[in-house]
Scaffold this active site. Sequence first.
Site, PDB file in Angstrom:
ATOM      1  CG  LEU A 210       0.770   4.735  -5.424  1.00  0.00           C
ATOM      2  CD1 LEU A 210       1.581   6.170  -4.817  1.00  0.00           C
ATOM      3  CD2 LEU A 210       1.879   4.118  -6.295  1.00  0.00           C
ATOM      4  CG  HIS A 211      -2.405  -1.526  -2.976  1.00  0.00           C
ATOM      5  ND1 HIS A 211      -2.484  -1.284  -4.588  1.00  0.00           N
ATOM      6  CD2 HIS A 211      -2.640  -2.943  -2.881  1.00  0.00           C
ATOM      7  CE1 HIS A 211      -2.850  -2.665  -5.073  1.00  0.00           C
ATOM      8  NE2 HIS A 211      -2.587  -3.532  -4.028  1.00  0.00           N
TER       9      HIS A 211
END
Length: 366
Positions: A210-211
Site C-alpha cells: 500500500l502506498h
Amino acid sequence: MPIKVILVAGARPNFMKIAPLWLEIKHFPSYFEPVMLHTGQHYDYEMSNVFFEDLDLPKPDYFLGVGSGTHGEQTARIMTEFEKVLQEEHPNLVIVFGDVNSTLGCSITAKKLLIPVAHVEAGLRSFDMTMPEEINRKVTDAISDILFTPSRDGDENLIYEGVERKQIHFVGNIMIDSLISILRRIDQPYEDKVLKQFGLQKENFVLVTLHRPSNVDNKDNLWNIMNFLSALSLRIPILFPVHPRTKNNINGFGKGFASNGEFKIVEPLRYKEFITLEKCPMFVLTDSGGIQEETTYFNVPCLTLRPNTERPITITLGTNELVSMGNIQEKVELILSKNWKEGSIPELWDGKTAKRIVDILEGMEI
Ligand code: UD1
C-alpha cells in the site's frame, strides 16, 4: 546513421518497463543509438538500484538526482535537468513509460524542444482526476506522437480523446516481458529459500502493498487499514513490504504499530524476491497498478483497495476486484473459503511487447 533515442525511467514501476525495451533496442545498433536516463525520482537502494541488478540493466548514462519533493518541486527539477540533457544530446526520439512524475516532466520538456515522444503504457484511465497519475497519463498522452497501449481499452480511451488512430499501437503489456524473463530465473530452491526467509508457506499467506496517498497519507485511513490487517493476521500470516511513503507515515503518525498475529512488516523487496512471493500467496491486497496486472498474470486473487482502476481488464478478465474498508471483510471471506473467480491472461501479455515496439519503430520515419 542510427537514430538517437533517450529512454526515461524515474520511479520503481518504470524499471520493469524500461528493461525489456532497452535490452531489445540494444540488438539493433545500426538502427538505434539508445541512451538511458534515470531522473532519480526514486533513489533509495531498494527502490532503484536493486531493480537495475535484477533486470540486467547497466548503470544509466544520465542520473539526474532530482529526489523527492512536492509535485511542483519534483516535476520542475525533472524538467530543468532533463532540458539540459536534451540540449546536449539532441535525440531523435524520447521514450517515456507509465504514469509517474518523470513521465510527465520529460514528455513536456521534450515536446517543447520539438523532439518526438513515444509513450509506453498509453491510454490507461482511472477517470479520477484526484490521482496525480491520472493527470500525468492524460497530459503525456495528449502531447505524445506515438502511443503504445497495453490493452484495447487504452486504444478506445485515446480515440475518445481525439488521438489519431495511426498514432496508436496496441502492443501488449511490457511489464509482463520482465515478469516472464525473471520467472525463468526463479527455480524451486530459490522459491523455498525466499519462503523460508520470511517464515511463510505457499498459498497460506497474504501479500500486502500500500502506498497511494489516499490510503496512507491520512492518519485515520492508515490506522483503519493497519487495524484490519492486524486482526486478519490472527487468522493467516501477512507479509507487508513497506514503501517509503507508507513507512514514513506509519512512523510519523504518532505511534508505532504492534500486532498479536503473524504480521510481518519488512523493507521493500527486490524484484526477484517480490515476484517469487507474488506468484504463491493465498491472495494479494494492494493499491498498486502493476500488481493488479501481475496477479492477473499469475491467476492469484487480488483485492485492490481503491475506488477505481485504470486497469479494468484485470477485473473483467483477471482475478482483481476493487474493495473499500466497507466490504473488504466480505471479500476476504470469499477468498479464504476458496470462492474466488478464475482469471485469464489478457491479449498480448505474452513477453513479446518490446519486440513489437522495436518492429514498429524500425518501420517508422523518425
Ligand atoms: C511514485 C509515483 C506513483 C508510483 C510510486 C511507486 C508519482 C506521482 N507517483 O509515488 O505513481 O505508484 O512512485 O513507488 O510519480 N522516498 C524515499 N526513497 C525513495 C523514494 C521516495 O524515501 O527512493 C520517500 C520520500 O519521502 C518521498 C516519498 O517516499 O517524499 C514519496 O515518493 P514520491 O516519488 O514522491 O512518490 P511515490 O509515493 O513513491
